[in-house]
Design a protein around this motif. Structure first.
Motif, PDB file in Angstrom:
ATOM      1  N   ASP A 199       0.797  -1.220   0.000  1.00 39.24           N
ATOM      2  CA  ASP A 199       0.000   0.000   0.000  1.00 39.24           C
ATOM      3  C   ASP A 199       0.832   1.273   0.000  1.00 39.24           C
ATOM      4  O   ASP A 199       0.287   2.370  -0.075  1.00 39.24           O
ATOM      5  CB  ASP A 199      -0.938   0.018   1.210  1.00 39.24           C
ATOM      6  N   SER A 200       2.149   1.145   0.101  1.00 38.68           N
ATOM      7  CA  SER A 200       3.019   2.313   0.134  1.00 38.68           C
ATOM      8  C   SER A 200       4.436   1.879  -0.181  1.00 38.68           C
ATOM      9  O   SER A 200       4.865   0.789   0.238  1.00 38.68           O
ATOM     10  CB  SER A 200       2.980   2.955   1.527  1.00 38.68           C
ATOM     11  N   PRO A 201       5.233   2.696  -0.910  1.00 40.75           N
ATOM     12  CA  PRO A 201       6.648   2.371  -1.115  1.00 40.75           C
ATOM     13  C   PRO A 201       7.431   2.276   0.190  1.00 40.75           C
ATOM     14  O   PRO A 201       8.535   1.715   0.208  1.00 40.75           O
ATOM     15  CB  PRO A 201       7.151   3.528  -1.979  1.00 40.75           C
ATOM     16  N   LEU A 202       6.893   2.822   1.270  1.00 37.89           N
ATOM     17  CA  LEU A 202       7.571   2.721   2.554  1.00 37.89           C
ATOM     18  C   LEU A 202       7.617   1.274   3.052  1.00 37.89           C
ATOM     19  O   LEU A 202       8.554   0.888   3.757  1.00 37.89           O
ATOM     20  CB  LEU A 202       6.866   3.608   3.588  1.00 37.89           C
ATOM     21  N   GLU A 203       6.626   0.482   2.696  1.00 36.75           N
ATOM     22  CA  GLU A 203       6.581  -0.906   3.169  1.00 36.75           C
ATOM     23  C   GLU A 203       7.781  -1.719   2.695  1.00 36.75           C
ATOM     24  O   GLU A 203       8.420  -2.404   3.511  1.00 36.75           O
ATOM     25  CB  GLU A 203       5.269  -1.561   2.740  1.00 36.75           C
ATOM     26  N   PRO A 204       8.130  -1.700   1.397  1.00 38.80           N
ATOM     27  CA  PRO A 204       9.330  -2.436   0.991  1.00 38.80           C
ATOM     28  C   PRO A 204      10.597  -1.943   1.675  1.00 38.80           C
ATOM     29  O   PRO A 204      11.454  -2.750   2.056  1.00 38.80           O
ATOM     30  CB  PRO A 204       9.393  -2.212  -0.525  1.00 38.80           C
ATOM     31  N   LEU A 205      10.732  -0.633   1.827  1.00 39.51           N
ATOM     32  CA  LEU A 205      11.932  -0.086   2.468  1.00 39.51           C
ATOM     33  C   LEU A 205      12.088  -0.605   3.892  1.00 39.51           C
ATOM     34  O   LEU A 205      13.196  -0.931   4.330  1.00 39.51           O
ATOM     35  CB  LEU A 205      11.880   1.440   2.458  1.00 39.51           C
ATOM     36  N   LEU A 206      10.996  -0.706   4.603  1.00 39.81           N
ATOM     37  CA  LEU A 206      11.068  -1.126   6.001  1.00 39.81           C
ATOM     38  C   LEU A 206      11.030  -2.639   6.177  1.00 39.81           C
ATOM     39  O   LEU A 206      11.702  -3.173   7.057  1.00 39.81           O
ATOM     40  CB  LEU A 206       9.921  -0.495   6.796  1.00 39.81           C
ATOM     41  N   PHE A 207      10.251  -3.346   5.327  1.00 37.60           N
ATOM     42  CA  PHE A 207       9.901  -4.721   5.674  1.00 37.60           C
ATOM     43  C   PHE A 207      10.139  -5.772   4.600  1.00 37.60           C
ATOM     44  O   PHE A 207      10.262  -6.948   4.942  1.00 37.60           O
ATOM     45  CB  PHE A 207       8.414  -4.791   6.055  1.00 37.60           C
TER      46      PHE A 207
END
Length: 289
Positions: A117-125
């Protein structure tokens, strides 16, 4: 494309017709969006505030955030974070094209994975993103002649992410490495831009042949889970490889192969299967392989 809801040397190959170029991205805008998402994440889930502050909110660039996130995941007693983080961040800062490639990978995962749901998810997880970004560092070290350190990072990535990519392999940008577990890439493999690959895929060699001995995967290819592609075979632009297939021969552009050994079962209905992520086999007259 989905829209954000919030504001040593590489062996030369004689079989390459398309360079691994075209990886530009608007990194400042992507970073601004990631930062805004991170602030919202902390407000929504305070339990993750320490992680998010360390990786995103206390950093001034995507390069710094990448160096921090990877060092948090990979640091060990033999290479602690206070050594690893400045090493990684310095490499990203000296090679902005690596940050652009990482940004393209983030966008690819956001665009193609309905669970993201957000590009932040791959970066973090997402370990697929973290593993391919670790490869990008190891590849640069390999090109810089720091072979042993490159191999060390390959080993760490295999241990931490269950992804084993030789640092000499050549990989473009816009890569979706979905789930990623047991993904293996050999030394002379080449993956062009905008490719989607699921878990347990092997791009391997055969026997003890030396030289260019691993697959070439062209742009737009979709490779299903568990597929094994072996030898210096070429998977043509926009081709599809069915899950569990064993590919031992070239695949023509925009064709679909499946089976053990893989045979042509049809033509891909999509111009760019990697983007569409439709894993149906497009069989001619049924799929009774």
């Amino acid at each position: 494309m989905k829209e954000l809801q919030h504001s040593t040397d590489q062996p030369a190959s004689t079989n390459i017709t398309q360079p691994l170029a075209g990886c530009s991205a608007d990194v400042p805008e992507i970073w601004q969006n990631l930062y805004a998402e991170a602030r919202q994440l902390v407000a929504d889930e305070p339990a993750l505030s320490q992680l998010v502050h360390d990786v995103i909110l206390s950093r001034d660039s995507l390069a710094a955030a990448l160096g921090t996130r990877l060092s948090r995941r990979l640091a060990r007693e033999d290479m602690p974070r206070d050594i690893m983080e400045p090493l990684f961040t310095d490499i990203f800062l000296k090679h902005p094209e690596m940050v652009q490639s990482a940004a393209r990978d983030l966008q690819a995962m956001f665009d193609r994975d309905p669970a993201c749901d957000s590009p932040l998810e791959p970066l973090l997880f997402f370990k697929g993103f973290l593993a391919i970004t670790t490869y990008r560092i190891s590849h640069q070290l390999w090109l810089d002649g720091r072979r042993w350190l490159a191999l060390y990072l390959q080993s760490l990535s295999s241990e931490v992410f269950a992804v084993d990519i030789h640092p000499a392999a050549r990989i473009g940008c816009g890569l979706l490495l979905d789930h990623a577990t047991s993904f293996v890439v050999g030394e002379t493999a080449i993956i062009e831009n905008d490719v989607s690959i699921l878990h347990e895929v092997t791009l391997g060699g055969t026997g003890k042949v030396t030289g260019d001995r691993h697959p070439i995967v062209r742009s737009g290819v979709l490779i299903g889970a568990g597929a094994k592609i072996l030898g210096r075979v070429e998977i043509g632009t926009g081709a599809k490889v069915g899950a569990g297939s064993v590919v031992l021969a070239d695949v023509a552009p925009h064709h679909t192969v499946a089976g053990v050994p893989a045979v042509v079962v049809g033509q891909a209905r999509e111009d760019n299967p990697a983007i569409e992520m439709n894993q149906k086999l497009d069989c001619r007259g049924g799929c009774g392989i």
